[in-house]
Design a protein around this motif. Structure first.
Motif, PDB file in Angstrom:
ATOM      1  N   ALA A 239      -5.108   1.602   5.315  1.00  0.00           N
ATOM      2  CA  ALA A 239      -4.925   0.293   5.947  1.00  0.00           C
ATOM      3  C   ALA A 239      -3.733  -0.419   5.327  1.00  0.00           C
ATOM      4  CB  ALA A 239      -6.179  -0.560   5.793  1.00  0.00           C
ATOM      5  N   VAL A 240      -3.120  -1.311   6.115  1.00  0.00           N
ATOM      6  CA  VAL A 240      -1.978  -2.108   5.670  1.00  0.00           C
ATOM      7  C   VAL A 240      -2.240  -3.567   6.057  1.00  0.00           C
ATOM      8  CG1 VAL A 240       0.499  -2.497   5.860  1.00  0.00           C
ATOM      9  CG2 VAL A 240      -0.406  -0.158   5.994  1.00  0.00           C
ATOM     10  N   ASP A 241      -2.315  -4.420   5.077  1.00  0.00           N
ATOM     11  CA  ASP A 241      -2.584  -5.848   5.309  1.00  0.00           C
ATOM     12  C   ASP A 241      -3.789  -6.059   6.224  1.00  0.00           C
ATOM     13  OD1 ASP A 241      -0.725  -7.051   3.647  1.00  0.00           O
ATOM     14  OD2 ASP A 241       0.864  -7.025   5.146  1.00  0.00           O
ATOM     15  N   GLY A 242      -4.833  -5.318   5.956  1.00  0.00           N
ATOM     16  CA  GLY A 242      -6.073  -5.460   6.710  1.00  0.00           C
ATOM     17  C   GLY A 242      -6.081  -4.781   8.068  1.00  0.00           C
ATOM     18  N   ILE A 243      -4.983  -4.156   8.468  1.00  0.00           N
ATOM     19  CA  ILE A 243      -4.914  -3.467   9.768  1.00  0.00           C
ATOM     20  C   ILE A 243      -5.243  -2.000   9.568  1.00  0.00           C
ATOM     21  CG2 ILE A 243      -3.446  -2.880  11.724  1.00  0.00           C
ATOM     22  CD1 ILE A 243      -1.708  -5.312  10.980  1.00  0.00           C
ATOM     23  N   ASP A 244      -6.104  -1.478  10.443  1.00  0.00           N
ATOM     24  CA  ASP A 244      -6.489  -0.062  10.394  1.00  0.00           C
ATOM     25  C   ASP A 244      -5.275   0.801  10.735  1.00  0.00           C
ATOM     26  OD1 ASP A 244      -7.489   2.488  10.773  1.00  0.00           O
ATOM     27  OD2 ASP A 244      -9.224   1.850  11.959  1.00  0.00           O
TER      28      ASP A 244
ATOM     29  N   SER B 108       5.773  -3.831   7.155  1.00  0.00           N
ATOM     30  CA  SER B 108       5.231  -3.894   5.797  1.00  0.00           C
ATOM     31  C   SER B 108       5.450  -2.599   5.037  1.00  0.00           C
ATOM     32  CB  SER B 108       3.728  -4.219   5.852  1.00  0.00           C
ATOM     33  OG  SER B 108       3.501  -5.497   6.409  1.00  0.00           O
ATOM     34  N   LEU B 109       5.281  -1.483   5.736  1.00  0.00           N
ATOM     35  CA  LEU B 109       5.400  -0.182   5.086  1.00  0.00           C
ATOM     36  C   LEU B 109       6.844   0.138   4.730  1.00  0.00           C
ATOM     37  CD1 LEU B 109       3.625   2.220   4.257  1.00  0.00           C
ATOM     38  CD2 LEU B 109       3.996   3.184   6.541  1.00  0.00           C
ATOM     39  N   PHE B 110       7.771  -0.352   5.545  1.00  0.00           N
ATOM     40  CA  PHE B 110       9.190  -0.057   5.354  1.00  0.00           C
ATOM     41  C   PHE B 110       9.981  -1.367   5.259  1.00  0.00           C
ATOM     42  CE2 PHE B 110       7.404   3.303   8.181  1.00  0.00           C
ATOM     43  CZ  PHE B 110       7.335   4.306   7.215  1.00  0.00           C
ATOM     44  N   PRO B 111       9.888  -2.069   4.137  1.00  0.00           N
ATOM     45  CA  PRO B 111      10.516  -3.395   4.015  1.00  0.00           C
ATOM     46  C   PRO B 111      12.037  -3.310   4.048  1.00  0.00           C
ATOM     47  CG  PRO B 111       9.780  -2.622   1.872  1.00  0.00           C
ATOM     48  CD  PRO B 111       9.247  -1.636   2.871  1.00  0.00           C
ATOM     49  N   GLU B 112      12.645  -4.365   4.550  1.00  0.00           N
ATOM     50  CA  GLU B 112      14.095  -4.441   4.620  1.00  0.00           C
ATOM     51  C   GLU B 112      14.643  -5.507   3.692  1.00  0.00           C
ATOM     52  OE1 GLU B 112      15.960  -4.120   8.435  1.00  0.00           O
ATOM     53  OE2 GLU B 112      14.126  -3.371   9.364  1.00  0.00           O
TER      54      GLU B 112
ATOM     55  N   SER C 188       0.257  -2.730  19.818  1.00  0.00           N
ATOM     56  CA  SER C 188       1.693  -2.666  19.530  1.00  0.00           C
ATOM     57  C   SER C 188       2.101  -3.692  18.488  1.00  0.00           C
ATOM     58  CB  SER C 188       2.493  -2.885  20.816  1.00  0.00           C
ATOM     59  OG  SER C 188       2.266  -1.849  21.737  1.00  0.00           O
ATOM     60  N   SER C 189       1.523  -4.879  18.562  1.00  0.00           N
ATOM     61  CA  SER C 189       1.884  -5.911  17.592  1.00  0.00           C
ATOM     62  C   SER C 189       1.413  -5.532  16.189  1.00  0.00           C
ATOM     63  CB  SER C 189       1.300  -7.261  18.009  1.00  0.00           C
ATOM     64  OG  SER C 189      -0.115  -7.210  18.087  1.00  0.00           O
ATOM     65  N   GLU C 190       0.229  -4.937  16.089  1.00  0.00           N
ATOM     66  CA  GLU C 190      -0.262  -4.515  14.771  1.00  0.00           C
ATOM     67  C   GLU C 190       0.564  -3.357  14.219  1.00  0.00           C
ATOM     68  OE1 GLU C 190      -4.955  -5.851  14.822  1.00  0.00           O
ATOM     69  OE2 GLU C 190      -4.459  -3.728  15.128  1.00  0.00           O
ATOM     70  N   VAL C 191       0.957  -2.441  15.085  1.00  0.00           N
ATOM     71  CA  VAL C 191       1.792  -1.326  14.637  1.00  0.00           C
ATOM     72  C   VAL C 191       3.133  -1.838  14.144  1.00  0.00           C
ATOM     73  CG1 VAL C 191       3.061   0.706  15.419  1.00  0.00           C
ATOM     74  CG2 VAL C 191       0.646   0.438  15.996  1.00  0.00           C
ATOM     75  N   ALA C 192       3.670  -2.828  14.834  1.00  0.00           N
ATOM     76  CA  ALA C 192       4.940  -3.417  14.395  1.00  0.00           C
ATOM     77  C   ALA C 192       4.793  -4.059  13.019  1.00  0.00           C
ATOM     78  CB  ALA C 192       5.418  -4.442  15.411  1.00  0.00           C
ATOM     79  N   LEU C 193       3.675  -4.722  12.772  1.00  0.00           N
ATOM     80  CA  LEU C 193       3.424  -5.325  11.463  1.00  0.00           C
ATOM     81  C   LEU C 193       3.288  -4.250  10.384  1.00  0.00           C
ATOM     82  CD1 LEU C 193       0.899  -8.160  12.435  1.00  0.00           C
ATOM     83  CD2 LEU C 193       3.260  -8.460  11.636  1.00  0.00           C
TER      84      LEU C 193
ATOM     85  N   PRO D 108       1.102   3.341  20.275  1.00  0.00           N
ATOM     86  CA  PRO D 108       2.369   3.010  19.609  1.00  0.00           C
ATOM     87  C   PRO D 108       2.519   3.747  18.280  1.00  0.00           C
ATOM     88  CG  PRO D 108       0.833   1.163  19.524  1.00  0.00           C
ATOM     89  CD  PRO D 108       0.250   2.156  20.470  1.00  0.00           C
ATOM     90  N   GLU D 109       3.774   4.068  17.938  1.00  0.00           N
ATOM     91  CA  GLU D 109       4.056   4.867  16.757  1.00  0.00           C
ATOM     92  C   GLU D 109       4.536   4.003  15.594  1.00  0.00           C
ATOM     93  OE1 GLU D 109       5.674   9.110  17.742  1.00  0.00           O
ATOM     94  OE2 GLU D 109       6.812   7.661  18.912  1.00  0.00           O
ATOM     95  N   VAL D 110       4.096   4.363  14.408  1.00  0.00           N
ATOM     96  CA  VAL D 110       4.638   3.782  13.189  1.00  0.00           C
ATOM     97  C   VAL D 110       5.912   4.546  12.846  1.00  0.00           C
ATOM     98  CG1 VAL D 110       4.283   3.481  10.716  1.00  0.00           C
ATOM     99  CG2 VAL D 110       2.411   3.009  12.315  1.00  0.00           C
ATOM    100  N   LYS D 111       7.017   3.822  12.673  1.00  0.00           N
ATOM    101  CA  LYS D 111       8.296   4.467  12.413  1.00  0.00           C
ATOM    102  C   LYS D 111       9.066   3.722  11.329  1.00  0.00           C
ATOM    103  CE  LYS D 111       9.145   6.334  17.069  1.00  0.00           C
ATOM    104  NZ  LYS D 111      10.079   6.339  18.222  1.00  0.00           N
TER     105      LYS D 111
END
Length: 521
Positions: A174-179, A195-199, A186-191, A499-502
Motif C-alpha cells: 500500500a502507498v499512503d493508505g491506497i491498496d 508518491s512512489l516516484f517523487p520528482e 485512475s486518481s488513486e493510481v496517479a497518487l 490503470p497502470e502505475v508507471k
C-alpha cells in the motif's frame, strides 16, 4: 586499436550541453517570434533551413524550427518523421514530442522509446553527480495493472530506505493508505505513481511492505531526498575458493569510473580466473565507460587491433558525425582512465588494470539496457565468450548526443552501434538460448534463462542467478529454465485494462541510456 586520452572538454557530457549559447535565452519563452530572416521562419513541407540559423534564438517559433531542422539533420530515422507545420503545435516541448518515428520493430515493439528532454541544469546535475530524487530503494514493477506486483530490488546505503531496514525482497502492499495491488481508480493510481516516484525532495509518503521471507507487513514513513547512487557495490573475490570475482554494476555514471578502477585492481591482485558481472539493473550511461569495462575484462592481447563499437548515423552522414562535424572514427577498447567526474581520485591517463579473460559471465534482466548491452556486443565482437544468466535484456543499440538549446537539453536517437564484426542488430535484446519468454526476437547467447531471485541478497552465492553462474562454470549445465512467472521471480498478473502505475520521470529514462565520452546511449 586502443584509445588515447582526449581533452577533458570533449569527453564530458556537461561540455556537450555547452554546444549551445545559453546567454539571453531566458529558458525558452512560448511567445512566437521571428528570426532576422523571416523567410527561414516560414514552413514549407519537406524544405529545411539549416538548424544553425535558429540555434540559440529563444522564441518559441525559432526553438521549434531549430528542433525541426536539427531532427532532420541528425535523427537516425529522419525520413520517418511526419513533417508538420510547427505553428500548429502549441509549445516547444509538445512539438519536440512529434519529431520521432511511429514505426514498430519486427516483434511489434515501438522502434523509438527514448525521446525526451530535460532542463539543462538538471541534466548536468544528474550526469555528473549520480544524484536523483527518491527514498533510496530501487523498485521493480512486475505487474503495473491490477492485481499489481512490485518488489524492492536493492537499496542504496545511508538513505531513508536503508535506515528503515528495507531490503531486497520487500513487496509493496500500500502507498499512503491506497491498496497498491487492487485499486482500479485512475486518481488513486496517479497518487501512487507520484508518491512512489517523487520528482522533488521533501515528499513524505507512508508505505506498507511485505517481506517475502517472513510474510510480515511493515509500515514505514519515508521522506524523499537527493539520493547519491553507488554504482559499483558488492565486490567479491572469495567465490569458488578465490577463483571467481563478482561485482554489482548499477550504472555507467561519472562516479562509477573510480569505483570500477578500484574493483578491477582488486580482481587483478587476487588473480581471479573468471568474472561475474551483475548488470541486471544497469540501464546504461557512458559508452566509453562500457569500453573501459570490456578492455579490463579482455586485456590488451584480446583487443589489439579491434574496435569496441563503430557509430552509424543516418544515411545523410555515412562518413561524418553530423553533431560534431568530425570524420567518423570507431570507439576503441579504452585502455586508460578518462576522468568522467570532476576531480576524480585517479589521475586521468592512468593505465587500466586488466584480467585477460577469454570469457565472462553476465547476469541480466529486462532492466539491462544500452551501455550494458554494448559491453556484451563489444566483447562478442572481440571473440570473448559472453555467458548470459538471467532473462532477456531490453534491446537498445541506439544512442544520442544530449544537445542543449535555450536551457533545455534534448535527447533524440541519432546513431546505432556495431561491434568489430559489424553486428549491432539487437533491438529485441540478448537472451540465453534456452529462454522460454517468446514475446520478442532476441539475439540468443550461451547461458541459462532464469528469473530474478528476490529471496536472496545480491552478491550472495545462494542467489539464483549467481548460483547458476557458479554451477555452469563447473558443469556447463543449466537448471530448468524459468521466467518472471516463476515463484522466485514472483508471478505477474495478466495485463488488464485497469490503470497502470508507471515511473515517467526523466531521471528514469536517463538511467536507460548510454554515454560515450561525448555522446549518450
Amino acid at each position: 586499436m586502443h584509445s588515447k586520452i582526449r581533452d577533458k572538454k570533449t569527453t564530458t557530457l556537461a561540455s556537450l550541453a555547452l554546444l549551445s549559447v545559453l546567454s539571453g535565452c531566458g529558458g525558452g519563452s512560448d511567445s512566437e517570434g521571428l528570426t532576422p530572416n523571416s523567410n527561414t521562419n516560414s514552413w514549407n513541407a519537406g524544405v529545411f533551413a539549416s538548424a544553425s540559423q535558429f540555434k540559440g534564438q529563444c522564441q518559441a517559433s525559432n526553438e521549434k524550427n531549430w528542433l525541426r531542422s536539427w531532427s532532420n539533420e541528425t535523427y537516425l530515422w529522419y525520413d520517418e518523421i511526419i513533417d508538420t507545420d510547427p505553428a500548429l503545435t502549441s509549445g516547444v516541448v509538445a512539438y519536440f514530442d512529434t519529431l520521432k518515428t511511429n514505426e514498430l520493430t519486427d516483434s511489434g515493439a515501438k522502434k523509438d522509446n527514448y525521446h525526451f528532454n530535460l532542463p539543462t541544469d538538471e541534466w548536468q546535475r544528474q550526469s555528473q553527480s549520480g544524484v536523483t530524487y527518491g527514498y533510496g530503494f530501487n523498485i521493480k514493477i512486475l505487474a503495473s495493472s491490477a492485481p499489481r506486483q512490485a518488489v524492492i530490488s536493492y537499496t542504496e546505503p545511508n538513505t531513508p530506505a536503508s535506515n528503515q531496514n528495507l531490503a531486497r525482497g520487500f513487496e509493496l502492499v500500500a502507498v499512503d493508505g491506497i491498496d497498491f495491488v487492487n485499486t482500479t481508480s485512475s486518481s488513486e493510481v496517479a497518487l501512487i505513481s507520484a508518491s512512489l516516484f517523487p520528482e522533488q525532495t521533501g515528499k513524505t509518503t507512508e508505505f506498507v511492505f511485505k517481506d517475502i521471507n517472513t510474510n510480515q507487513n511493515r509500515t514505514v514513513t519515508l521522506t524523499s531526498q537527493n539520493i547519491t547512487s553507488q554504482p559499483v557495490v558488492n565486490v567479491r573475490t572469495d567465490l569458488a575458493d578465490g577463483d571467481v570475482g563478482y561485482f554489482q554494476f548499477n550504472s555507467h555514471n561519472a562516479i562509477a569510473e573510480d569505483q570500477l578502477y578500484n574493483a578491477f585492481n582488486q580482481f587483478a591482485a587476487s588473480n581471479i580466473k573468471d568474472l561475474v558481472i551483475d548488470v541486471r539493473y544497469n540501464g546504461g550511461g557512458f559508452l566509453q565507460m562500457a569500453s573501459q569495462v570490456a578492455y579490463m575484462i579482455a586485456g590488451r592481447a584480446n583487443t589489439q587491433g579491434k574496435v569496441f563499437e563503430r557509430t552509424v548515423f543516418n544515411d545523410k552522414n555515412p562518413n561524418t558525425n553530423p553533431v560534431t562535424g568530425q570524420t567518423l572514427s570507431p570507439m576503441p577498447f579504452t585502455n586508460q582512465f578518462v576522468g568522467f567526474a570532476d576531480n576524480p581520485a585517479t589521475v586521468p591517463g592512468s593505465a587500466l588494470p586488466t584480467l585477460n579473460l577469454s570469457r565472462v559471465f553476465v547476469l541480466t534482466t529486462s532492466s539491462t539496457c544500452s551501455a550494458s548491452e554494448a559491453i556484451i556486443n563489444g566483447l562478442r565482437g572481440a571473440d570473448i565468450e559472453v555467458i548470459q544468466i538471467g532473462s532477456g535484456t531490453c534491446g537498445k543499440p541506439y544512442g544520442f548526443y544530449p544537445t542543449d538549446n535555450c536551457a533545455t537539453t534534448y535527447f533524440t536517437i541519432q546513431f546505432s552501434g556495431i561491434n568489430n564484426k559489424g553486428f549491432g542488430e539487437y533491438a529485441d535484446g540478448f537472451a540465453p538460448k534456452n529462454t522460454i519468454d517468446n514475446a520478442f526476437q532476441p539475439v540468443l547467447l550461451t547461458g541459462c534463462a532464469l528469473a530474478d531471485d528476490f529471496s536472496q541478497p545480491l552478491g550472495n552465492a545462494n542467489e539464483a542467478l549467481l548460483k547458476t553462474a557458479l554451477n555452469y562454470r563447473n558443469t556447463g549445465s543449466c537448471p530448468a529454465p524459468s521466467s518472471i512467472n516463476s515463484k522466485q521471480g514472483f508471478a505477474p498478473a495478466i495485463t488488464t485494462d485497469s490503470p497502470e502505475v508507471k515511473d515517467t520521470r526523466i531521471q528514469t529514462l536517463l538511467e536507460q541510456n548510454t554515454i560515450l565520452s561525448d555522446n549518450m546511449r
